[in-house]
Motif scaffolding. Structure first.
Motif: not given
Lengths: 212, 610
Positions: B228, B232-235
């Motif tokens: 992710l 998807f650019g989560t952190h």
């Protein structure tokens, strides 16, 4: 559903437990760790978000490209209702199983339909919730709260969806008269999975929605 | 008195064996699936070995440019990942598949089609992981993939994605197999085979399945979160968004430490079968062996942070994890003393399996002792990231797992193929492997303590590393050569080896009561057991000799039908996950899900029996 065992010839198993029932319990045991890890991930990042929106507090957040004040995300009444519906569905599937074991097709089909409808309602509630939260400013990558919340409840929702597909398949079989009492175990196994999905929500609801 | 059918007179002619590629693709026979696992895993093992030889060649002399730093990173990452997930684990799975049903007196595993599914998913996972070489994008961040080296910022290519997806697919195979073997062992034991009468290999396998069931979901979630972050650019592991890279280490090692026992417990089991047979004595301290295995597995979930002392967790955490780690030395010591107690005073048969089993005990003690050394945080801070650690884990994984699995291969080869492996070639194999192994890995202790860091593609002349590195590279060539002898031995023996009787070693367990190789249904008559060494008890009761069991027609024995749905479902599963590899390709994912659902439904409604 067909028996996937080579052991019709081994009728009494070493423990007396049905092999498929033992398998679903084993799988559920493994799934517990899956959700435990996701829930831990949510808790580790609780309160660690750099920007809003936040679950229970008003906060500064980006909305439509502007820094504004965001309302708290959670609205407890709707999710409480959804939780109750999911809880009742577990009760309904027990009644359906009871009907299957008694050979009472009407009872089986009626309660199993109710279970599937409850499951669909819960999924609908979750889709509405996600849509609503998104429009309140909580995107998937907005902050750690958003990412960990959507990931946890999204995986739970996927499990509910698979459960609904499984139970709907059983419903079609029941309508075609293919769930006689001697095959009620097929429904019992699906029901065990359904109860598990329900129990996970019983943990998620207080830990994620109620705990501040 | 045990009832084990031996030497049926007047048996009808045995039916011809099923042949052809299609019969292998659709097979649900645990023995054939075991062979598929064995052959596939051995090929991957050779690939991992080749990667190791390239690494050693690069390090044979200072300042070499045989490998670029990039290629070196890919090779050490793929070497570790391959050996663990595609070598040792599936080689253990070969023994689980082939021998758990035979050792407990069952006709197959609990879910034969699920078993075939596990194998195919494993094969596809291995192929996906290694296909990264074709794109020049093999994983290059080390087998434990520490954040934030794995973030999009520092690893923009597909390298990390191949690793995530490959491992995710392999995890599904392991979980499906673990459910299957757990249920098989609990539920399909022959009458009279109580838990405390099970062969030690079955006990250690059972504990391994529990570890798999509880540890793999954790890495599954960790890999999902990493995916992710990247796609998807989560952190979750990215500090700029508030994420904590150390969380990755916690999740990884919460899986990774139990994984260590997943790799070694089956080896413990194999050795615990071999030592009694070749010492002509029952296993010493059976109950202590069972409980020490359980204790090791239990503690294995509470010591993960000893891999993380250098992250600075504080004195409290350091103390707890240090003490927990030292505690594991106790049940492990119990096992080692019991193995020695088994051999002590026995009538030792110096056969090849016994050589490898004794080699295992000796090498594993060395690896275990260096393990206790870095249980102490101050010592660990000196040793971590140096060749000392590399020496330690090769002594437990190669000196431990591989020696024991090789012992198992020599022990059970006659049962699986009906031919004996050559004893003389086997002993040459042993001595070369023993010599090559120690020349390769023992000097790493010295180099590590002298400060040579691991994972660096070269070293400068004049640092004092030249001599031992040259010795190691020479040792690794001997080690590699010993496996050529093994392969030669296998090929030669398959063609013209001595024909194996049902019980060439005078074994104690049920698999030796049936012909070599076993017929499709394993036991023509279900055995009844009333002791821990059923065949020895039977032999004693019959005055010392047992008749050779005859091949029977198997008429009326009811077996699961072959099915192609497992491979279809496995393909769908792998395809779904591959859809997440190339920047999330929705149509691939949907196609994969559709094939998986088609497979599951067709499988569920397919009649399972003849």
């Amino acid at each position: 559903m067909a028996h996937d065992t080579a052991h019709a010839l081994h009728p009494p198993t070493a423990t007396g437990l049905d092999t498929r029932k033992l398998a679903i319990w084993t799988f559920i045991g493994s799934e517990c760790l899956f959700f435990a890890t996701l829930i831990s991930n949510y808790l580790v990042y609780k309160g660690e978000s750099l920007v809003g929106p936040l679950p229970h507090e008003t906060s500064q957040c980006m909305l439509h490209g502007q820094m504004t004040t965001c309302e708290p995300i959670f609205e407890i009444p709707l999710v409480t209702f959804g939780t109750a519906v999911l809880l009742f569905s577990s009760f309904f599937v027990v009644l359906a199983l009871n009907g299957a074991q008694q050979g009472n097709r009407k009872k089986l089909i009626g309660w199993l339909s109710a279970t599937v409808v409850c499951g669909l309602f819960f999924i609908g509630m979750q889709v509405y919730e996600f849509y609503h939260f998104y429009h309140k400013g909580l995107g998937y990558t907005t902050n750690l709260f958003g990412s960990s919340f959507y990931t946890l409840t999204g995986f739970h929702g996927t499990h509910v969806t698979l459960g609904v597909i499984w139970l709907a398949t059983m419903l079609v079989l029941a309508i075609r008269g293919k769930v006689p009492p001697e095959k009620s175990l097929n429904l019992e196994i699906a029901a065990l999975y359904w109860h598990f999905v329900d129990v996970v929500w019983i943990v998620i609801f207080p830990v994620v929605y109620l705990m501040r | 008195m045990s009832t084990i059918a031996m030497g049926h007179a007047g048996a009808e002619a045995a039916p011809a064996e099923k042949k052809g590629l299609w019969s292998w693709i659709t097979t649900v026979d645990h023995k054939r699936i075991g062979i598929l696992y064995g052959v596939t895993a051995f090929l991957f093992f050779l690939l991992g070995g080749l990667e190791a030889l390239l690494i050693r060649w690069q390090l044979g002399a200072p300042d070499k440019t045989f490998l670029s730093p990039e290629a070196y990173n890919q090779l050490f990452t793929m070497h570790g990942t391959t050996m663990i997930f595609l070598g040792v684990m599936p080689l253990s799975a070969m023994f689980f598949n082939y021998f758990i049903p035979l050792l407990i007196g069952a006709r197959d595993v609990a879910f034969p089609r699920l078993n075939a599914y596990s194998y195919w998913v494993f094969l596809f996972g291995g192929l996906v992981l290694n296909s990264s070489f074709l794109f020049n994008a093999a994983p290059d961040m080390g087998w434990f993939a520490y954040a934030n080296l794995t973030s999009k910022q520092f690893s923009p290519g597909l390298n990390v994605d191949f690793w995530i997806i490959g491992l995710q697919i392999l995890g599904i195979a392991s979980l499906a197999a673990a459910v299957n073997f757990f249920v098989t062992i609990i539920n399909l034991r022959a009458p009279g085979m109580k838990m405390m009468r099970m062969p030690m290999f079955v006990w250690m396998s059972l504990i391994t399945q529990v570890l798999l069931l509880l540890a793999f979901p954790i890495i599954t979630v960790a890999l999902v979160l990493l995916m992710l972050d990247r796609s998807f650019g989560t952190h979750f592991f990215v500090p700029s968004g508030g994420g904590d890279p150390v969380l990755w280490q916690h999740l990884f090692w919460l899986f990774g430490h139990p994984e260590v026992y997943i790799l070694i417990l089956p080896a413990f089991g194999v050795v615990s079968e071999i030592l009694p047979v070749f010492s002509r004595k029952p296993l010493f301290g059976y109950a202590a062996m069972v409980f020490s295995g359980c204790f090791i597995a239990f503690l294995g979930f509470g010591v993960w942070s000893h891999h993380m002392f250098s992250t600075g967790m504080g004195p409290m955490a350091d103390t707890v994890f240090s003490l927990g780690t030292m505690l594991i030395a106790i049940p492990t010591g119990v096992k080692i003393f019991n193995w020695i107690g088994t051999v002590w005073g026995g009538s030792i048969q110096y056969k090849t399996p016994m050589y490898f089993a004794l080699g295992f005990v000796a090498m594993f003690i060395i690896g275990g002792l260096s393990g206790v050394m870095h249980a102490s945080p101050p010592a660990d801070l000196q040793q971590t990231d140096s060749y000392f650690i590399v020496a330690h884990f090769h002594y437990v994984l190669f000196g431990g797992s591989i020696f024991a699995l090789t012992a198992g291969a020599y022990y059970w080869f006659p049962k699986m193929t009906g031919r004996m492996l050559s004893e003389s070639l086997g002993k040459v194999h042993f001595w070369l492997m023993f010599l090559g192994f120690n020349l390769t890995f023992a000097p790493m202790h010295i180099l590590g303590l002298n400060g040579m860091p691991r994972r660096v593609y070269t070293y400068s002349a004049g640092m004092g590393f030249e001599f031992w590195n040259a010795v190691e590279t020479a040792g690794s060539l001997i080690l590699g050569f010993s496996f050529l002898i093994f392969i030669w031995n296998i090929l030669k023996s398959l063609k013209s080896g001595e024909v194996a009787t049902a019980d060439p070693w005078h074994g104690a367990t049920l698999e030796w009561s049936i012909p070599s190789p076993p017929q499709e249904w394993n036991f023509a008559v279900e055995p009844t057991v009333d002791g821990r060494d059923p065949l020895w008890e039977l032999r004693r009761a019959r005055g010392g000799t047992l008749p050779e069991p005859a091949r029977v027609s198997g008429k009326g024995i009811h077996l699961p039908s072959p099915s192609y749905w497992p491979i279809v479902t496995a393909f769908g599963t792998a395809l779904t996950l591959v859809g997440f590899l190339m920047h999330v390709t929705l149509w691939v994912i949907l196609l994969g899900v559709a094939i998986t659902m088609l497979g599951i439904f067709s499988w569920a409604f397919e009649p399972a029996d003849h």
